[in-house]
Design a protein around this motif. Sequence first.
Motif, short mmCIF file in Angstrom:
data_model
loop_
_atom_site.label_atom_id
_atom_site.label_comp_id
_atom_site.label_asym_id
_atom_site.label_seq_id
_atom_site.Cartn_x
_atom_site.Cartn_y
_atom_site.Cartn_z
N VAL A 46 -1.76 1.18 12.62
CA VAL A 46 -2.17 1.53 11.49
C VAL A 46 -3.63 0.87 11.03
CG1 VAL A 46 0.21 1.63 10.40
CG2 VAL A 46 -1.01 -0.76 10.87
N ASP A 51 -0.91 10.53 5.77
CA ASP A 51 0.18 9.54 6.14
C ASP A 51 -0.38 8.07 5.77
OD1 ASP A 51 -1.48 9.51 8.25
OD2 ASP A 51 0.06 9.50 9.78
N SER A 52 -1.59 7.77 6.47
CA SER A 52 -1.84 6.37 6.10
C SER A 52 -2.68 6.15 4.88
CB SER A 52 -3.08 5.94 7.35
OG SER A 52 -4.06 6.49 6.81
N ALA A 53 -3.23 7.39 4.30
CA ALA A 53 -3.94 7.27 2.82
C ALA A 53 -5.01 6.27 3.14
CB ALA A 53 -3.12 7.35 1.91
N ASN A 54 -5.55 5.75 4.23
CA ASN A 54 -6.64 4.69 4.24
C ASN A 54 -7.99 5.18 4.05
OD1 ASN A 54 -4.91 2.52 4.77
ND2 ASN A 54 -4.82 2.86 7.05
N THR A 66 1.82 4.86 0.86
CA THR A 66 1.66 5.54 1.90
C THR A 66 2.29 6.94 1.78
OG1 THR A 66 3.09 4.61 3.44
CG2 THR A 66 0.92 3.83 3.55
N TYR A 67 2.07 7.89 2.86
CA TYR A 67 3.10 9.29 2.88
C TYR A 67 2.81 9.69 1.41
CZ TYR A 67 4.21 8.13 7.72
OH TYR A 67 4.28 8.07 8.99
N HIS A 116 0.92 -1.30 0.06
CA HIS A 116 -0.04 -0.23 0.07
C HIS A 116 0.82 1.30 -0.06
CE1 HIS A 116 -2.94 2.86 1.20
NE2 HIS A 116 -2.53 3.15 2.40
N GLN A 137 -2.85 13.75 -4.84
CA GLN A 137 -3.22 13.36 -3.52
C GLN A 137 -4.78 13.61 -3.41
OE1 GLN A 137 -1.04 15.27 -0.40
NE2 GLN A 137 -2.86 15.18 0.74
#
Lengths: 329, 250
Positions: free
Chosen positions: B93, B122-125, A138-139, A136, A257
Amino acid sequence: MANVLAFAETRGAELRKVALEAVTAARQLADATGGGEVHALLMGAPGIASHAAALGAHGADVVLVVEHPGLALYSPEVAAATAAERTRSGGYRAAIFSASARGKDLAPRVAAKLGVSMASDVTSLEPNGDAIVVRHPTYTGKIIATLRLTGTPAIITVRPGAVPPAPNARAGRVGRVAPALDPAAARVVPKELVQGNTAKLDLGEAPVIVSGGRGLKAPENFRLVEELAAAFGNAAVGATRAVTDDGWRPHSDQIGQTGRLVSPDLYIACGISGAIQHLAGMRTSKTIVAINKDKDAPIFKIADYGIVGDVLEVLPVLTEAVKKAKQNG
Amino acid sequence: MKIAVCIKRVADMETRFKIASDGVSVDETGLKFDIGDFDGYAAEVALQLNEKEGKGEIVAISVGPDVVQETLRKAMSMGIDRAVQLKADKVPVDGLAIARALAAELKDGGYDLILFGRMAVDSANQTVGPMTAELLGLPCVTAASKLEIANGRGTARRELEGAAEILEFPLPAVVTIDEGIARPRYPSLKGIMAAKKKPLEVKPAQLGEPHLTVTAMALPPERTGGRIIGEGPAAVPELVRLLQTEAKVL
Ligand SMILES: Cc1cc2nc3c(=O)[nH]c(=O)nc-3n(C[C@H](O)[C@H](O)[C@H](O)COP(=O)(O)OP(=O)(O)OC[C@H]3O[C@@H](n4cnc5c(N)ncnc54)[C@H](O)[C@@H]3O)c2cc1C
Ligand SMILES: Nc1ncnc2c1ncn2[C@@H]1O[C@H](COP(=O)(O)O)[C@@H](O)[C@H]1O
């Protein structure tokens, strides 16, 4: 051996490409766990069952059809209740959704209803003992995390484009399922689907994206971007937030983003500085071209091919050259 | 209205991240932290809603170690009335773990509206908001790019790929906020002073057992970019040649 559920995303009467991606990812997972069945969950107004064949062709053994006149517009609560109920009663190892706007809304609701954890926006997934291991970004794409998801069923959303639809013909037997919640009883009521320009190639599906930023100077100059896209024939037009914020382009064209995450074969950045929030949405493109008058623009750091120059002068010449190449090729 | 805003403390993304020696987290030395971008939009939406209505209370909640207090003070300096830290050694997380802790705190709070950011950068979940809504049994709209509240009901717009949709829902409800609604205000000096005296409660976070864990982190393969092939329209023939012969995309 374990069965896997795939959510077949629709919009209005249409089946979306990400539905085939979800079925393909589910097929891969089922095969990797010893060849279980893939069941696709297809919901919509009466008539939606006509898409069952496409799902079967991409690896669905069974297509569970939920048809209801109250589902002409997507209802988050009906979809979540039905997907959760189905996942529970079907005893699936995993339920796969697309990490599309829809799937990101739906999958976490289903996971929480079932009391299980989930993995989001994965670019790969594979079983490993009693876990499923996923990757996945991230950041803002600057770090790729490998994660271990335990618990059954595993709920996973797959990044659009990460698992391209692969033909893999299966029976696609149609089974009927009733919605687990009467659409009339839902608290969140869908009122309207505001359609974009449906004639346009979707950014998530176009092999080539020509994208424009503030360097185009004025909204009317986007004509040059559109002409280059038209010369390719298989291209969609994207934009930066700077220009969608200013209303030069619709919000739905925004890449980054907070816009679309895209990964085309070719991405042409025209008058785009290359802010990290923009890069987060396109840095995984296979080939990146940048045209910018500032040789120090950050976009050049990630571009495979850069041209330093005035985009208003370069674009018309490039469009003609692409037209010629297409004619000869 | 009584509104809760769930806020995550996140690193400034404008940096070159390093992976910590444990291999499964980001090295935090030298990083700057702030309210997550989308959470800032959510805070601003809460403030504007209550300014319009005249009165009410806004509570900021964050799950994490004591450093999140700084983030919560910042939220209060924007005008949020009070804050709750749900204390955990580190932020899991697993979105469900965070959602469980938040739901336990929000459950009997009597909130009319519970706001989240669309996602933590940060997680982009993009999972904690709708998960919390489900745990609370509340109606939920995610990724709202427009939100109106009137007479105990809300109307929201969400952006889809190349389309959008409009949804209506009753309060109390959970809404996650996309960009485009509101730009977060800068705290005033007066706000910063006032925030020092505003109540900040600390309670243990009830996270439960996580089922999603990081096993490795890696930097993405560096793009070998940086190849300037020429200047102005004169460079076009070379570009077309490279697209045909090297990249094979034309
Ligand atoms: C929370 C957050 C989320 C964001 N999300 C996104 C997102 O999803 N997507 C996104 O794109 N941005 C996003 N941004 C905004 C981002 O930070 C940048 O501001 C934006 O991408 C800049 O757009 P731009 O490159 O078009 O404009 P600019 O940064 O203004 O760059 C314009 C470029 O054009 C060049 N130029 C000027 N004239 C010419 C010419 N005649 N010929 C050639 N080149 C020329 C200039 O040298 C410059 O490099 C976000 C920001 C924040 C804070
Ligand atoms: N540790 C946390 N404390 C409080 N709120 C959080 C936390 N993590 C996530 N959230 C909220 O949930 C949203 C979505 O996070 P995520 O699901 O991780 O993308 C964030 O924008 C916050 O509003």
